[in-house]
Enzyme design. Structure first.
Site, PDB file in Angstrom:
ATOM      1  N   LEU A 115       7.710 -40.289  18.069  1.00 34.24           N
ATOM      2  CA  LEU A 115       7.790 -39.641  16.767  1.00 34.24           C
ATOM      3  C   LEU A 115       6.659 -38.623  16.692  1.00 34.24           C
ATOM      4  O   LEU A 115       5.559 -38.866  17.199  1.00 34.24           O
ATOM      5  CB  LEU A 115       7.645 -40.660  15.631  1.00 34.24           C
ATOM      6  CG  LEU A 115       8.734 -41.731  15.502  1.00 34.24           C
ATOM      7  CD1 LEU A 115       8.395 -42.685  14.356  1.00 34.24           C
ATOM      8  CD2 LEU A 115      10.103 -41.114  15.290  1.00 34.24           C
ATOM      9  N   ASP A 116       6.918 -37.483  16.052  1.00 32.00           N
ATOM     10  CA  ASP A 116       5.877 -36.480  15.871  1.00 32.00           C
ATOM     11  C   ASP A 116       4.677 -37.096  15.160  1.00 32.00           C
ATOM     12  O   ASP A 116       4.808 -38.070  14.408  1.00 32.00           O
ATOM     13  CB  ASP A 116       6.397 -35.315  15.028  1.00 32.00           C
ATOM     14  CG  ASP A 116       7.414 -34.459  15.763  1.00 32.00           C
ATOM     15  OD1 ASP A 116       7.538 -34.613  16.992  1.00 32.00           O
ATOM     16  OD2 ASP A 116       8.079 -33.643  15.098  1.00 32.00           O
ATOM     17  N   LYS A 117       3.519 -36.494  15.342  1.00 36.26           N
ATOM     18  CA  LYS A 117       2.293 -37.001  14.738  1.00 36.26           C
ATOM     19  C   LYS A 117       2.444 -37.215  13.234  1.00 36.26           C
ATOM     20  O   LYS A 117       2.010 -38.240  12.692  1.00 36.26           O
ATOM     21  CB  LYS A 117       1.134 -36.042  15.016  1.00 36.26           C
ATOM     22  CG  LYS A 117      -0.190 -36.490  14.409  1.00 36.26           C
ATOM     23  CD  LYS A 117      -1.308 -35.520  14.741  1.00 36.26           C
ATOM     24  CE  LYS A 117      -2.627 -35.984  14.120  1.00 36.26           C
ATOM     25  NZ  LYS A 117      -3.739 -35.061  14.432  1.00 36.26           N
TER      26      LYS A 117
END
Length: 311
Positions: free
Chosen positions: A134-136
């Site tokens: 998952l993106d930051k």
């Protein structure tokens, strides 16, 4: 005293985290700083220890004065949704990398999960295999592999598009009904950003060989003031796929700062892109039993959603 929350307004913007905590719970400056350093303060759902950090408009600060002190780098106890010999399913907070992106990245979710497992396996260095990311700034539920059997099985299920990955997002503008977005995503669409081949007027001829098929199913869930709550189900999992597809469809995420160059409509500001991995399901690598988890959005997402509902 229960956990307290506040959403940062323009009047509070650029104050230190310690100042916000002190205003929220009272007490002295040293007590406010101790609440931060002891891991009892969150910003947009992620533990925030830097009492000198400057807060931004739209961020949600939470304080739990009576919570236990948290060792630095530890994962929240309630963030472990399931664990066995093959997989570990966890709740990821916004603001934390899934795994190192550059040399020197520390405190990633992989680090925290490994540290937690090391304490429960009497010091042995546990396997934590990354099979999805998952993106930051994206929150929500995801799975790591704890064995090679688990890693192989999850990777095969992802390739076969049988893993259930359902997200919720708050997007700018009005979305109606349902749609399936399918495109070929390229590393550089010609202006330095990822994007879909054919989305720019200068795209000519066949797509490059490196273009990757990307499929996102989008459904409007709730109309909001100037925005829409949408559900997104992934078939493929290309980097930034949902952000790209929604932006190219004319509805960038609220809080999006990258894929908004072509969007001329009014934008609602937020402290991060409002994307949350709500649901995850897969077949267990050993038992082959269907498994599913659901994680409600964190406080910052829920607070923004409530503020945009028609009055």
């Amino acid at each position: 005293m229960a956990e307290l929350f506040t959403t940062i307004t323009e009047d509070d913007a650029n104050h230190t985290l310690a100042a916000v905590v002190r205003a929220l719970v009272g007490g002295s400056w040293s007590e406010a700083r101790d609440l931060c350093s002891s891991g009892r303060v969150t910003v947009d759902g992620a533990t925030a220890r830097d009492d000198a950090m400057r807060v931004r408009v739209g961020q949600t600060v939470g304080v739990d004065p009576h919570a236990r002190r948290k060792p630095e780098g530890a994962i929240e106890p309630d963030a472990i949704l399931f664990v066995d010999a093959d997989v570990i399913v966890v709740r990821k907070p916004a603001g934390v990398l899934t795994c190192p992106y550059e040399d020197g990245d520390r405190g990633t979710l992989v680090d925290r999960v490994r540290s937690h497992l090391r304490r429960t396996t009497k010091g042995r260095d546990p396997m934590v295999g990354v099979v999805q990311r998952l993106d930051k700034d994206t929150s929500g539920v995801l799975v790591f592999a704890r064995s090679m059997r688990g890693k192989r099985s999850l990777e095969e299920q992802l390739r076969a598009h049988t893993v259930l990955r359902r997200y919720e997002a708050i997007v700018n503008g009005t979305v109606r009904g349902e749609a399936t977005i399918r495109s070929l995503i390229v590393q550089d669409r010609g202006d330095g950003l990822r994007g879909s081949w054919g989305s720019k007027p200068w795209h000519r001829g066949d797509p490059p060989a490196t273009a990757k098929d990307a499929i996102t199913h989008v459904r409007a869930l709730e109309p909001l003031r100037g925005a829409t709550l949408v559900g997104c189900r992934l078939e493929t999992g290309r980097q930034h796929q949902i952000r790209i597809h929604l932006s190219e469809a004319g509805h960038p995420l609220v809080g999006e700062q990258v894929y908004v160059r072509d969007y001329a409509g009014p934008r609602i500001e937020a402290s991060r892109p409002m994307l949350h991995a709500r649901e995850l399901g897969f077949e267990h690598p050993e038992t082959h039993r269907p498994m599913r988890w659901e994680d409600p959005p964190p406080p910052d997402f829920a607070a923004l959603l409530a503020s945009l509902r028609p009055r």
